[in-house]
Design an enzyme around this catalytic site. Sequence first.
Site, PDB file in Angstrom:
ATOM      1  N   ASP A  30       0.868  -1.184   0.000  1.00 18.20           N
ATOM      2  CA  ASP A  30       0.000   0.000   0.000  1.00 18.20           C
ATOM      3  C   ASP A  30       0.903   1.231   0.000  1.00 18.20           C
ATOM      4  OD1 ASP A  30      -3.230   0.394   1.123  1.00 18.20           O
ATOM      5  OD2 ASP A  30      -1.907   2.131   0.978  1.00 18.20           O
ATOM      6  N   LEU A 150     -18.119  -8.073  -1.210  1.00 19.02           N
ATOM      7  CA  LEU A 150     -18.220  -8.091   0.258  1.00 19.02           C
ATOM      8  C   LEU A 150     -18.912  -6.842   0.802  1.00 19.02           C
ATOM      9  CD1 LEU A 150     -15.934  -5.918   1.249  1.00 19.02           C
ATOM     10  CD2 LEU A 150     -14.383  -7.821   0.977  1.00 19.02           C
ATOM     11  N   ARG A 151     -19.497  -7.012   1.997  1.00 19.47           N
ATOM     12  CA  ARG A 151     -20.128  -5.885   2.681  1.00 19.47           C
ATOM     13  C   ARG A 151     -19.235  -5.449   3.831  1.00 19.47           C
ATOM     14  NH1 ARG A 151     -25.067  -9.302   4.553  1.00 19.47           N
ATOM     15  NH2 ARG A 151     -23.337 -10.770   4.586  1.00 19.47           N
ATOM     16  N   GLU A 152     -19.063  -4.132   4.013  1.00 16.59           N
ATOM     17  CA  GLU A 152     -18.292  -3.691   5.176  1.00 16.59           C
ATOM     18  C   GLU A 152     -18.999  -4.145   6.446  1.00 16.59           C
ATOM     19  OE1 GLU A 152     -17.011   0.415   5.119  1.00 16.59           O
ATOM     20  OE2 GLU A 152     -16.327   0.166   3.062  1.00 16.59           O
ATOM     21  N   ASN A 205     -25.059  -3.166  -7.130  1.00 11.66           N
ATOM     22  CA  ASN A 205     -25.092  -1.964  -6.291  1.00 11.66           C
ATOM     23  C   ASN A 205     -26.201  -0.998  -6.681  1.00 11.66           C
ATOM     24  OD1 ASN A 205     -23.139  -2.828  -4.609  1.00 11.66           O
ATOM     25  ND2 ASN A 205     -21.571  -1.351  -5.200  1.00 11.66           N
ATOM     26  N   GLY A 255     -34.709   5.098   5.689  1.00  7.43           N
ATOM     27  CA  GLY A 255     -33.687   5.589   6.613  1.00  7.43           C
ATOM     28  C   GLY A 255     -33.405   7.033   6.274  1.00  7.43           C
ATOM     29  N   GLY A 259     -25.164   5.695   2.143  1.00  4.70           N
ATOM     30  CA  GLY A 259     -23.874   6.385   2.164  1.00  4.70           C
ATOM     31  C   GLY A 259     -22.778   5.356   2.038  1.00  4.70           C
ATOM     32  N   CYS A 262     -19.347   2.910  -1.331  1.00  2.86           N
ATOM     33  CA  CYS A 262     -19.680   2.264  -2.599  1.00  2.86           C
ATOM     34  C   CYS A 262     -20.931   2.794  -3.299  1.00  2.86           C
ATOM     35  CB  CYS A 262     -19.785   0.759  -2.384  1.00  2.86           C
ATOM     36  SG  CYS A 262     -18.171   0.069  -1.947  1.00  2.86           S
ATOM     37  N   LYS A 321     -23.230   2.942   8.484  1.00  6.27           N
ATOM     38  CA  LYS A 321     -24.142   1.855   8.840  1.00  6.27           C
ATOM     39  C   LYS A 321     -23.652   1.209  10.133  1.00  6.27           C
ATOM     40  CE  LYS A 321     -22.132  -2.043   6.350  1.00  6.27           C
ATOM     41  NZ  LYS A 321     -22.353  -3.099   5.402  1.00  6.27           N
TER      42      LYS A 321
HETATM   43  N1  LIG Z   1     -15.449  -1.035   0.776  1.00  8.07           N
HETATM   44  C1  LIG Z   1     -16.286  -1.928   0.271  1.00  8.07           C
HETATM   45  O1  LIG Z   1     -17.229  -2.400   0.922  1.00  8.07           O
HETATM   46  C2  LIG Z   1     -16.103  -2.426  -1.139  1.00  8.07           C
HETATM   47  C3  LIG Z   1     -16.819  -3.559  -1.558  1.00  8.07           C
HETATM   48  C4  LIG Z   1     -16.638  -4.007  -2.848  1.00  8.07           C
HETATM   49  C5  LIG Z   1     -15.801  -3.322  -3.722  1.00  8.07           C
HETATM   50  N2  LIG Z   1     -15.148  -2.199  -3.290  1.00  8.07           N
HETATM   51  C6  LIG Z   1     -14.250  -1.527  -4.243  1.00  8.07           C
HETATM   52  O2  LIG Z   1     -12.902  -1.922  -3.975  1.00  8.07           O
HETATM   53  C7  LIG Z   1     -12.001  -0.828  -4.189  1.00  8.07           C
HETATM   54  C8  LIG Z   1     -11.238  -0.542  -2.908  1.00  8.07           C
HETATM   55  O3  LIG Z   1     -12.183  -0.168  -1.912  1.00  8.07           O
HETATM   56  P1  LIG Z   1     -11.753  -0.079  -0.375  1.00  8.07           P
HETATM   57  O4  LIG Z   1     -12.983   0.226   0.407  1.00  8.07           O
HETATM   58  O5  LIG Z   1     -10.926  -1.255  -0.014  1.00  8.07           O
HETATM   59  O6  LIG Z   1     -10.818   1.228  -0.435  1.00  8.07           O
HETATM   60  P2  LIG Z   1      -9.857   1.787   0.696  1.00  8.07           P
HETATM   61  O7  LIG Z   1      -9.821   3.257   0.519  1.00  8.07           O
HETATM   62  O8  LIG Z   1     -10.240   1.218   2.020  1.00  8.07           O
HETATM   63  O9  LIG Z   1      -8.437   1.157   0.295  1.00  8.07           O
HETATM   64  C9  LIG Z   1      -7.715   1.501  -0.850  1.00  8.07           C
HETATM   65  C10 LIG Z   1      -6.238   1.446  -0.503  1.00  8.07           C
HETATM   66  O10 LIG Z   1      -5.455   1.592  -1.687  1.00  8.07           O
HETATM   67  C11 LIG Z   1      -4.278   2.292  -1.351  1.00  8.07           C
HETATM   68  N3  LIG Z   1      -3.640   2.793  -2.582  1.00  8.07           N
HETATM   69  C12 LIG Z   1      -3.975   3.880  -3.335  1.00  8.07           C
HETATM   70  N4  LIG Z   1      -3.163   3.965  -4.407  1.00  8.07           N
HETATM   71  C13 LIG Z   1      -2.315   2.899  -4.344  1.00  8.07           C
HETATM   72  C14 LIG Z   1      -1.271   2.419  -5.192  1.00  8.07           C
HETATM   73  N5  LIG Z   1      -0.935   3.048  -6.317  1.00  8.07           N
HETATM   74  N6  LIG Z   1      -0.609   1.301  -4.818  1.00  8.07           N
HETATM   75  C15 LIG Z   1      -0.931   0.642  -3.676  1.00  8.07           C
HETATM   76  N7  LIG Z   1      -1.911   1.056  -2.848  1.00  8.07           N
HETATM   77  C16 LIG Z   1      -2.604   2.163  -3.181  1.00  8.07           C
HETATM   78  C17 LIG Z   1      -4.752   3.359  -0.386  1.00  8.07           C
HETATM   79  O11 LIG Z   1      -3.683   3.901   0.388  1.00  8.07           O
HETATM   80  C18 LIG Z   1      -5.780   2.576   0.433  1.00  8.07           C
HETATM   81  O12 LIG Z   1      -5.195   2.011   1.601  1.00  8.07           O
HETATM   82  C19 LIG Z   1     -12.864   0.321  -4.681  1.00  8.07           C
HETATM   83  O13 LIG Z   1     -12.888   0.312  -6.081  1.00  8.07           O
HETATM   84  C20 LIG Z   1     -14.241  -0.002  -4.128  1.00  8.07           C
HETATM   85  O14 LIG Z   1     -15.278   0.553  -4.885  1.00  8.07           O
HETATM   86  C21 LIG Z   1     -15.257  -1.749  -2.017  1.00  8.07           C
END
Ligand SMILES: NC(=O)c1ccc[n+]([C@@H]2O[C@H](COP(=O)([O-])OP(=O)(O)OC[C@H]3O[C@@H](n4cnc5c(N)ncnc54)[C@H](O)[C@@H]3O)[C@@H](O)[C@H]2O)c1
Length: 413
Positions: A30, A150-152, A205, A255, A259, A262, A321
């Site tokens: 990361d 996945l769901r947070e 979504n 609700g 938010g 996603c 949530k």
């Molecule tokens: N959060 C969710 O519930 C969820 C569910 C399904 C899909 N997604 C998708 O997955 C993707 C990631 O979501 P997330 O919630 O994990 O995001 P997040 O913001 O929690 O994590 C993203 C990470 O990527 C890192 N990053 C940025 N640029 C980088 C690079 N060049 N090299 C390495 N690391 C880098 C950031 O520092 C960060 O830690 C998004 O496209 C999102 O839409 C999210």
Amino acid sequence: MKVAVFGLGFVGLTTALGFADKGFEVRGYDTNTQRCAEISRGHLPFFEPGLDEALARHIGKTFLVADSALEAVEASDVCFVCVGTPGLPNGSADLTSLLACIDSVSESIPDQCVLIVKSTVPPGTVTEQITPYVRTKGLKNPVAVNPEFLREGMCWEDFMHPDRVVCGVSDDAAEDVLLQLYAPFHAPVHLVEPNTAEFIKYLSNSLLATMISYSNEMSLLADAVGSIDTARAFHILHEDKRLAGAGINSYIYPGCGYGGYCLPKDTAALAAVAQNKGIEPRILNGVISLNEEMPERTAEKIARAVNSKDSKIGILGLSFKPGSDDVRDSPAAKIISALIKAGYDDLYVYDPIATEEFRRMHRLPIYYAASAREVCEACDTVALVTAWAEFGSINKEFPETRFIDCRYFLGKA
Ligand SMILES: NC(=O)c1ccc[n+]([C@@H]2O[C@H](COP(=O)([O-])OP(=O)(O)OC[C@H]3O[C@@H](n4cnc5c(N)ncnc54)[C@H](O)[C@@H]3O)[C@@H](O)[C@H]2O)c1
């Protein structure tokens, strides 16, 4: 098989630990060095049940955090890209981090390594933008897309027990790698065209968002008619045998707007795709505009319930949530801002786990209480903004307090 994972947020860290748990050798990377250091120490940078234990089990063993992109990707057979894809002002997905990630591996990625986009990207992105970008770097690596559902709050459980796995592939090498990786999960694996894989994520979504906005519109209508027990009406709706028992019912419920990271950005990105292709997404536009209106409507509802602008107002719940400390695009922040803008600025707020993250991200002039009790003792009017279970019967503990149940979940006396 050696797996590299870029981006160690909710999706990336879960992916890394999930494959590590299945015995694959995983290296994560990361660009956020503080996040990397925390994870290396075995500390989870956000709240996610089960993921902390998985991290403790695998860190330093099947899961290592690399110090550089090079170290993460060298000698890997597959490289998952799990970086953020936030929304641009025009709604479309911002691919800057994704492309930067490809830049960072372009010098060192082994020829046979399969590059897999797990970040959510709109239909057409891999074929029209990512693969051509990879080719301009002189790389011949196979590129695939594997959206994550996945769901947070349930990241670990959802990743380890997927209901389906969707793989957008256009060559045998990517297909083989993905089948091997997901074989230990014993879930249906669907091999489809990249565009189809990307589309399925947005189908999912946008449907969830549509059900939420539908429910919110119905709740506004019910409020306008009056003498309607909205919560009860929805619960009775859920008894319909076509819906009963379906996990989806939590989305068919009103609700204060959806938010989180996603749904807001993904609905906007899909609407932008439609617009670019000359299609007016009428339903989706309605879903989005109603959602954008909900925090303001909720703030008006709260304001109507208080006696004067000098009243202390309590807000219970800050995360988007329950079960999560994620405050990105949280309705609470918008409701609080709308109240402050309307002159209601004596606000006491509390959340069981998201307070620090909210304070850091939103910087609002509000008082952060140490407990829900403190809020209810200080304020005559308290709005429930996130449906945390611990708030479910708070109205019984404080019978003198006026509660505005913005999530329609308070226990009835
Ligand atoms: N959060 C969710 O519930 C969820 C569910 C399904 C899909 N997604 C998708 O997955 C993707 C990631 O979501 P997330 O919630 O994990 O995001 P997040 O913001 O929690 O994590 C993203 C990470 O990527 C890192 N990053 C940025 N640029 C980088 C690079 N060049 N090299 C390495 N690391 C880098 C950031 O520092 C960060 O830690 C998004 O496209 C999102 O839409 C999210």
